[in-house]
Structure formats: structure tokens, C-alpha cells
Write a protein that holds these residues in place. Sequence first.
Motif, PDB file in Angstrom:
ATOM      1  N   GLU A 125       0.821  -1.209   0.000  1.00 33.13           N
ATOM      2  CA  GLU A 125       0.000   0.000   0.000  1.00 33.13           C
ATOM      3  C   GLU A 125       0.865   1.275   0.000  1.00 33.13           C
ATOM      4  OE1 GLU A 125      -2.818   0.486   3.298  1.00 33.13           O
ATOM      5  OE2 GLU A 125      -4.281   1.101   1.784  1.00 33.13           O
ATOM      6  N   ASP A 141      -2.757  -5.210  -6.955  1.00 32.73           N
ATOM      7  CA  ASP A 141      -3.560  -4.709  -5.834  1.00 32.73           C
ATOM      8  C   ASP A 141      -4.207  -5.893  -5.127  1.00 32.73           C
ATOM      9  OD1 ASP A 141      -4.725  -2.914  -4.118  1.00 32.73           O
ATOM     10  OD2 ASP A 141      -6.448  -2.505  -5.414  1.00 32.73           O
ATOM     11  N   LYS A 145      -3.162  -5.402   1.057  1.00 36.62           N
ATOM     12  CA  LYS A 145      -2.114  -4.431   0.696  1.00 36.62           C
ATOM     13  C   LYS A 145      -1.540  -3.653   1.876  1.00 36.62           C
ATOM     14  CE  LYS A 145      -5.781  -1.450  -0.923  1.00 36.62           C
ATOM     15  NZ  LYS A 145      -6.544  -1.710  -2.125  1.00 36.62           N
ATOM     16  N   GLY A 146      -2.353  -3.466   2.906  1.00 30.59           N
ATOM     17  CA  GLY A 146      -1.895  -2.695   4.058  1.00 30.59           C
ATOM     18  C   GLY A 146      -0.820  -3.385   4.869  1.00 30.59           C
TER      19      GLY A 146
END
Lengths: 470, 470
Positions: A125, A141, A145-146
Amino acid sequence: MKRRFYLRLLFSKSSHFSLRMSILGIISLLSKRTLNTTPSLQEVMLTSERYGVQRLPFSHVSNRDLAFFECLMPGRVITDPDELKLFNVDWLQSGHLVRCLHFGPCLGKRGGTGILICQAGCILENLSQYLESMDFTMPLDLGAKGSCHIGGNVATNAGGLRVLRYGSLRGTVLGLEVVLADGSILNCLASLQKDNTGYDLKQLFIGSEGTLGVITTVSILCPQKPKAVNLAFLGCPGFSQVLETFTTCRGMLGEILSAYEFMDDKSMKLVESHLKLSNPVTGSPFYVLIETSGSNSAHDEEKLNHFLEQAMTSGLVMDGTVVTEDKRIKALWALRERITEALTHDGYVYKYDISLPVKRLYDLVTDTRERLGRSAKNVVGYGHLGDGNLHLNITAESYSHSLLEAIEPFVYEWTAQYQVSISAEHGLGFKKKHYIHYSKPREAVHLMQKFKAMLDPKGILNPYKTLDNV
Amino acid sequence: MKRRFYLRLLFSKSSHFSLRMSILGIISLLSKRTLNTTPSLQEVMLTSERYGVQRLPFSHVSNRDLAFFECLMPGRVITDPDELKLFNVDWLQSGHLVRCLHFGPCLGKRGGTGILICQAGCILENLSQYLESMDFTMPLDLGAKGSCHIGGNVATNAGGLRVLRYGSLRGTVLGLEVVLADGSILNCLASLQKDNTGYDLKQLFIGSEGTLGVITTVSILCPQKPKAVNLAFLGCPGFSQVLETFTTCRGMLGEILSAYEFMDDKSMKLVESHLKLSNPVTGSPFYVLIETSGSNSAHDEEKLNHFLEQAMTSGLVMDGTVVTEDKRIKALWALRERITEALTHDGYVYKYDISLPVKRLYDLVTDTRERLGRSAKNVVGYGHLGDGNLHLNITAESYSHSLLEAIEPFVYEWTAQYQVSISAEHGLGFKKKHYIHYSKPREAVHLMQKFKAMLDPKGILNPYKTLDNV
């Protein structure tokens, strides 16, 4: 005990582990925990205990080893068992983590094309945000992603939400730097879009789950950030309409179609109940998320409107909503991206990730649900319909060996009637390595074992994963 | 002598060549010549003679071998030296050919996606036509499409004209069947868009130029045929305008841009004089071909018109023409696609295929032209600007060793100042294998040699190519 487990990557029976390998080990000790989803630190049974894994003949970390690391990076070696606990459990509360230090990415531009070079430890991210600030976009994506690292994404050939538009990582990863088992550094870090000088070695490391080498740096081709993005969230009356809607939008949206995801009603219910997200379109047995990304907002909206008109008129779609603002797009995507998280709140999760002919995709969910009956809490299906990729997830209050036996090999045998992959994008890891024969012929597995033996003769790289020991 | 040369693939020093390997050999004897560009059968010096190649210790074809082949395929083994001559010379009048039998391709459709499965011997153009008749398109397009085989395209990881839009073959080839050096068949012929079960073995064979295995069947992901295609042929006043035009159209045409090719004035002159093609836009030092492919002709034309207006107003483009009819598109593409053919009519051709940062792309042509002066007949530059890929070609009345020494290693040393590939899409083959070190570090070459030694220990697969013998 836990300390040994965590550091086992570094210590083979032979004491000839090299300096570089040691530095990598140190690096994995250094980085701070950056998961957005912090796991509750309840006691989790280690994989080695749950599955009765026989330890391979690796050596143990000695005080001399610790002194060596301490000398390289004074004050940064962690030995406190409580602090180490965090590294022994992943956010799905199984397995363990190996992490890499990350430092700043850099973006080169070549004639309107972005080429990102970054360390393996960068969070996906963060890379996306960095690229967007420069009007480029990450071709990859994922819901995770974080917290996921780009090195891990490449090592597992992660698919995710944008494969439909930008293709797999095998096409977008331009170069890699990899540390091999003997401690040498393999530099395949070219940033060229085309290079046919000799064999494309980096491909072997993409998707090999860290069993052939440790990826330390990545170079990725990044497309320009689309000027206009639209997201439609639609309800369909049945799975055949989900399929027909896909064929219709593929034809009418063409080159601007950037994602086509489907979710069943049950997965949406879990997101609503466990995460308190609200679904703007209710009452349908299936939902689809259709994203367009293009260079001209007027053109894109016109295409999307034509398609929606057609889909509503012909009864493919019952109800729906379209958003164009960034904030609302993110909120709507969360309904799909956070299903995995919602599932972990539902109990122990049995996860399957299968490539199937799209027409049969949902039959597997229905048949599994019927087979398991009340022994499962929830059986849900969702995934990347555009890539023929189903995520089948089964939850139960807690892990049960008998439930596992009801699911496996049933799921693999069910899928064996078609030409399938039992791991479309997640990799085989520890739990699925025995099932590789459902997707690959014996000769292919034999050749993989030869590659493993050649590149990692002592078996020190991500042991017990992907392939059985020869 | 020639017979031995042609068949050498099949006979290693050891007589243990397997039945399957033999069948492959037979197959290559069977197929009829299908080249559109029939070479004039003038006497051509064999590579082995011109470059003084020391024959590796392979055995020779015996009468017993011939009897064995004759028994497998009665009446179809060719031994007449004159008939064999055709197979010893390729259309660039150097090297030799190995061919595979081809039979009909088949197309599977999965939710609006085409998956083509075909034999390695299929001609690219035939596949394109087959797909177009079913509203799909080949992700690969080359000037040589009328004669090249899909198996060869994959074995050399051919790039071509559509990489900008559909990416490299590494992303679009879904599966391969490969015959290994020991005669066993490796089936990696899955037709799934996503498959992360174990290592992606097929990648090693893509681009390995037949040195690790012989590709016999290919499965390829084929996009839908675009509903609207436009082609603009434009004249630019200088190379910096060629670059700026690219950046401008990349931004304004976005997702519908499917090709951006550039040609210098000299290459256009050769096409006009040798092939009698007429250039509709003259008087510019550089030309570009811009192709758009999209799903809505009105939208595409509007985007293209806006771009052209901008490019003309700002002086990036001096003159140009736009065509939309299929016939005129083909005629205009011929100006670019037939440069290679025009060059062969100009004399002996020294060919270079380099990935460079686009800003420096044409400097190499200018510097080479200046260095060679009158010793070269023509020095021309053209290529896939969108991929940073220059084709530098130098012609002379006939082959001259001293001219070669003036060109090499000059070209490689010139490019070594940047991060480059000395073979962007053509492969190293025989002539460039010594120069691999300009693009790849020693460790990488060493690892390639280990793969070669493992997969082809007797060195019988496309010998003398890609890598030096260890």
C-alpha cells in the motif's frame, strides 16, 4: 524453542552459512511489526505441533551465533521469547513470518512508463501511494495491501484484483535481486521492458515461495495512473447471470474493464456482521464489482451507462450502484477486500484458492456446502471471476481434524475432473504441498525437485514448503 | 555432409537417443517449405565454415538410423543433397532450420476469453487469421508472421509490434509441451490464467532458443478482436519530437494505444527503392506509426483526433495520414514490417537488437553511422519505441570480417554505459553468445550454464547457441 524456530532459516547442519545469509537473517530480525490487522496474541499451536512436522537436521542457534549478529547490528538482536512470539504467528494465526528491512523506493520514468525499484520489505500500500503521488499506479492490488510486502507478493506470484487489466507479475516484474542458498547474490535487476539475453532466471524465483532464494530487491513496470475510475456494485439473481454479465461487460467495456469480482450472499453477510460494513445493494444471492479505469471520463461513463442499461433491461442485474469518487470507491472495494478479514472473525478458516472453468466455478461451493452440512459454520465463495479464480472458504468454531478430512481430498478430487489449479494465486505453502499432483504431472514435479536440489542442496530455504523433500 | 549437419540435433555421441527424440527428428524432415519469402538458392557459406566452428563430438547419421526413420515414416525421409539444401539455409541466408509438423489449432472460450492450443509448427499468420475469424486476436504480431512458427516465437520469446498493448509472451503463454533432451515429454500445457502450484517450469523454455528443450505444443491467452482499429503514419522533424509525440499520445490515447513504432528516413528509403512501396508522407527525417485498438470507434476517433490536433499544433508532427480500413491499415503497416526484407535486398546485413533508455536510442545509430563512414552501405535505425527497443541494421555489399570488427565490440561498448540488453527480442543465437556479459553478470551466466548442464548434459539441443560450452 521459539527462538530456534524463528531463526531456523539461517542454520543448516553444516556451519558454513555465509556472512550474507547472516545479514539477511539480521534484517529479518530488525523490522518493526507493521501489520494493520494486529492478531490477538492468544496462544496458537505451532504448525510443527499441529501437523507433527519432523524437524530436518538443521543446527540450533548458539550463543556464538548470537554474538556474531550482535556484533553486526549492536542492540538490535531480539531474544526475549515474548517479543519473538509476534514473529512466530502470522495474522491467520498459523505459520510464521520472515521479514526484510525496507528502505525507500525509487521511480524511474522512461517515455511515459514508470519503473519502480524497491526493497523487498516495502509494504504494497505504501508503494501504491508513492506511485499515485507521481501519477503512476501499481499493477498489483490485493486486499492485504496494508500489511503485505512486495517481496512476498513476488515470491508467491500474488494475483489479486488487477490481473484482468495488467496481467500477472511474470509480465510486470522486470528484475529481481535474489540471495541464493550459498549466500551469493544473484543480480537480475535489469529495468528493461525487453531482454532476451540468455535464460530468464528471475522467473524461477517468482512464485517459488522463497524455496529457491530470498528476494531482496524488485523492479516493476508501472502503468500510468488512470484519469477516470468508476466502480459498479451490482446484484445478480443467479450465478449464470454473474457469468453472462461478465461476457456482456467484457464486450461493451473492452479495454477499460479493470476488475470483475464476484461475491456470494454469505460472504457479504459475514462482512456486514463481523466488520459492520454496510452493503448498499441487498437481497441478491450474488454480487459483482465491476471497475473501469480509463483515460477519458466522458467516454468511460458513456460505455458504462450503455452496459448498465443493457444489463438491467435484460434482467442480468437486479439492482446496483455506481460510484466515481475516490472515497466512495475505497468504501465499496472494502466490501470485497475485507472478506478474508471477516472470515478470520468467524472462526478457524479452511482456505482454498482454485482455478476452474468459470462455468463450473460456483458448483464447487454448492457441492461443498451440501457435503459438509452442519459440520461447517459457513461455506462461502467469492473471487476473481475474470481470471477464473475461486476463493472457497469454510469456517468452523475451531480447527477440527475430522472436518479437514471431510474437505480434503474431496475438494481436490471434485476439481480433478476439470483441468484445474489447486492454487491459483496463493501458492502451495505447507498445507497444500502434498496435493501438487492434482495440478502437475509427475515429470514436472520431479524436475522441480531437481531445481530445488541444485539451488538449495541443504534445504535451508523455507523448509517444509511447496515440495516434499526428495 | 549437409545431411549430417541438418540431422545433428538427433545424434549424440552416445547412441542412446530415444524413440521420441527420433520422432521429433522425423517430424522436422516432413513438413513442406511454407516460407512466403523464398530465398534465392545461391550458394551460402555455412555458419560452421564462415566462423570456423569446431564440431562437438556428435555421432553421424548412419544407414541404420536412416532405415529406422524410413521404417517409422515410409517414403518421407529426404536424403537428396539438393532437396536438403533448402533446409540448411534460412531466409537471412545464414544458419539452418529445424521444423515441426503442424496440425490444426483449437480455440477454447472461457467467459469472453480465448485460449488457443496449437502445435509448434503453426505459422503465426495462419493462427492470426484463424483467431480473427472467431473474433479473437493473437497477442503477438511480427513482420515475419507469414513464415515464422509459433514454436519458434515462444522459444525466442519474440516481442514484435503488440508488446505495448498485450505485454510479453511470458504473460500470455499459459502452457507448453516440451520434449526434453532425454526424450521425455514435459507437459506444462495447462490452459489456466492463474496457476501457482510449484515452480513455473515453462518460463525456462520461453526464450531459451531451443537449448533446453524442444517446444512442441503451445497454449496462449488471446484477447478479443478489437472492434475499431486506427493507424496513423506521421512525419516528425527530429528524434526528440518522436519521443515527445510518444509521451503525448501515451497520455491522450491511454488504454487504446496498441503500437508505437519509429523508422528513420533511411529505412523508409530502402523500403521504397527495393520493394517499390510508396510512402504517403515524405520529407521527414523520422516517421512514426501509431495504432489504436478499442471497443468503440467513435470514442477512439475522438481521442485520436484530439491527440493529432495537439501534436500538429505544437509542431511535434509535420505531416501525416490516418487510415481505418483494414486493407489500407495492412498497406501502411507493410512500410514498417517489410524493412527487414528490404534490408536483405540491400546486401549483407549486420543486425543489432538493443534495449536502451529511449532518450539515447537514436544516438547509437548516429554514432555508428559516423564511425563506419563509407565502409558501410547503409546504417539504419527503427523499432519498437514503446518498449525502448532499437533495431540497428548495417548493410554492406557482402560480408566483411573487417567491417564486423569495426562494429563489434564497438556497439556493445557504446551501449555498456547504460543499463541495456544487447538482445531485446531476437535472442543471442550463435553470433551474440560471446557478448552475453554485456547484459548479464557472471553469476547469472554461471547459473544458466548449470541449468543447461542439468537439462541437456550431452549438449545435443541447439548446440553452439546462447551460451558458450562450459
